[in-house]
Design a protein around this motif. Structure first.
Motif, mmCIF file in Angstrom:
data_model
loop_
_atom_site.group_PDB
_atom_site.id
_atom_site.type_symbol
_atom_site.label_atom_id
_atom_site.label_comp_id
_atom_site.label_asym_id
_atom_site.label_seq_id
_atom_site.Cartn_x
_atom_site.Cartn_y
_atom_site.Cartn_z
ATOM 1 N N SER A 34 -2.482 -4.445 -9.966
ATOM 2 C CA SER A 34 -1.293 -3.512 -10.375
ATOM 3 C C SER A 34 -0.108 -4.372 -10.589
ATOM 4 O O SER A 34 -0.112 -5.527 -9.919
ATOM 5 C CB SER A 34 -1.079 -2.530 -9.379
ATOM 6 O OG SER A 34 -0.084 -1.912 -9.593
ATOM 7 N N GLU A 35 0.598 -3.897 -11.687
ATOM 8 C CA GLU A 35 1.968 -4.335 -11.770
ATOM 9 C C GLU A 35 3.032 -4.136 -10.747
ATOM 10 O O GLU A 35 4.248 -4.618 -10.592
ATOM 11 C CB GLU A 35 2.696 -4.299 -13.202
ATOM 12 C CG GLU A 35 1.699 -5.006 -14.140
ATOM 13 C CD GLU A 35 2.350 -4.791 -15.739
ATOM 14 O OE1 GLU A 35 3.536 -4.469 -15.667
ATOM 15 O OE2 GLU A 35 1.618 -4.936 -16.440
ATOM 16 N N ASP A 36 2.777 -2.938 -10.185
ATOM 17 C CA ASP A 36 3.525 -2.352 -8.873
ATOM 18 C C ASP A 36 3.354 -3.099 -7.729
ATOM 19 O O ASP A 36 2.226 -2.990 -7.227
ATOM 20 C CB ASP A 36 3.310 -0.836 -8.806
ATOM 21 C CG ASP A 36 4.207 -0.209 -7.703
ATOM 22 O OD1 ASP A 36 5.398 -0.360 -8.045
ATOM 23 O OD2 ASP A 36 3.691 0.167 -6.803
ATOM 24 N N LEU A 37 4.225 -3.679 -7.258
ATOM 25 C CA LEU A 37 4.358 -4.517 -6.086
ATOM 26 C C LEU A 37 3.822 -3.570 -4.740
ATOM 27 O O LEU A 37 2.918 -4.094 -3.975
ATOM 28 C CB LEU A 37 5.458 -5.102 -5.652
ATOM 29 C CG LEU A 37 5.759 -6.038 -4.537
ATOM 30 C CD1 LEU A 37 4.736 -7.131 -4.618
ATOM 31 C CD2 LEU A 37 7.107 -6.623 -4.081
ATOM 32 N N ARG A 38 4.434 -2.490 -4.443
ATOM 33 C CA ARG A 38 3.936 -1.896 -3.595
ATOM 34 C C ARG A 38 2.580 -1.185 -3.542
ATOM 35 O O ARG A 38 1.699 -1.279 -2.650
ATOM 36 C CB ARG A 38 4.955 -0.314 -3.524
ATOM 37 C CG ARG A 38 4.698 0.362 -2.295
ATOM 38 C CD ARG A 38 5.871 1.464 -2.134
ATOM 39 N NE ARG A 38 5.619 2.329 -1.073
ATOM 40 C CZ ARG A 38 6.578 2.229 0.090
ATOM 41 N NH1 ARG A 38 7.470 1.471 -0.137
ATOM 42 N NH2 ARG A 38 6.348 3.115 1.043
ATOM 43 N N THR A 39 1.968 -1.080 -4.682
ATOM 44 C CA THR A 39 0.771 -0.786 -4.849
ATOM 45 C C THR A 39 -0.167 -1.775 -4.197
ATOM 46 O O THR A 39 -1.293 -1.480 -3.684
ATOM 47 C CB THR A 39 0.237 0.023 -6.281
ATOM 48 O OG1 THR A 39 1.281 0.960 -6.701
ATOM 49 C CG2 THR A 39 -1.134 0.079 -6.412
ATOM 50 N N ARG A 40 0.091 -3.086 -4.972
ATOM 51 C CA ARG A 40 -0.698 -4.292 -4.629
ATOM 52 C C ARG A 40 -0.764 -4.310 -2.941
ATOM 53 O O ARG A 40 -1.675 -4.547 -2.308
ATOM 54 C CB ARG A 40 -0.194 -5.397 -5.258
ATOM 55 C CG ARG A 40 -0.557 -5.459 -6.687
ATOM 56 C CD ARG A 40 -0.254 -6.945 -7.267
ATOM 57 N NE ARG A 40 1.008 -7.597 -6.997
ATOM 58 C CZ ARG A 40 2.199 -7.449 -7.552
ATOM 59 N NH1 ARG A 40 2.185 -7.244 -8.878
ATOM 60 N NH2 ARG A 40 3.127 -8.244 -7.046
ATOM 61 N N PHE A 41 0.622 -4.322 -2.694
ATOM 62 C CA PHE A 41 0.688 -4.504 -1.013
ATOM 63 C C PHE A 41 -0.182 -3.603 -0.183
ATOM 64 O O PHE A 41 -0.835 -3.870 0.627
ATOM 65 C CB PHE A 41 1.942 -4.414 -0.476
ATOM 66 C CG PHE A 41 2.372 -4.354 0.970
ATOM 67 C CD1 PHE A 41 2.225 -5.774 1.515
ATOM 68 C CD2 PHE A 41 2.781 -3.290 1.692
ATOM 69 C CE1 PHE A 41 2.743 -5.593 2.906
ATOM 70 C CE2 PHE A 41 2.681 -3.374 3.032
ATOM 71 C CZ PHE A 41 2.879 -4.594 3.653
ATOM 72 N N LEU A 42 -0.179 -2.284 -0.470
ATOM 73 C CA LEU A 42 -0.949 -1.321 0.150
ATOM 74 C C LEU A 42 -2.350 -1.426 -0.061
ATOM 75 O O LEU A 42 -3.226 -1.404 0.901
ATOM 76 C CB LEU A 42 -0.510 0.184 -0.494
ATOM 77 C CG LEU A 42 0.707 0.695 0.115
ATOM 78 C CD1 LEU A 42 1.430 1.942 -0.483
ATOM 79 C CD2 LEU A 42 0.730 1.032 1.663
#
Length: 53
Positions: A34-42
């Motif tokens: 994912s381009e979304d950092l929070r999504t990748r982190f979770l």
């Protein structure tokens, strides 16, 4: 600018983590792109929980 406006609401992280944990391992692996950092982190956090690493 009010810094409180940019803060997530209390409990939102735990709620997002619970929602992410409903995904299958293959879905979580896809979410790592994912381009979304929070999504990748979770997704990474939940994958580590699921695989005990």
């Amino acid at each position: 600018m009010d810094s409180a406006a940019s803060r997530p609401e209390p409990g939102s992280f735990a709620r997002e983590r619970e929602e992410m944990a409903r995904h299958t391992i293959p879905e979580l692996i896809e979410l790592l792109e994912s381009e979304d950092l929070r999504t990748r982190f979770l997704a990474e956090m939940v994958l580590r929980d699921a695989t005990s690493t």
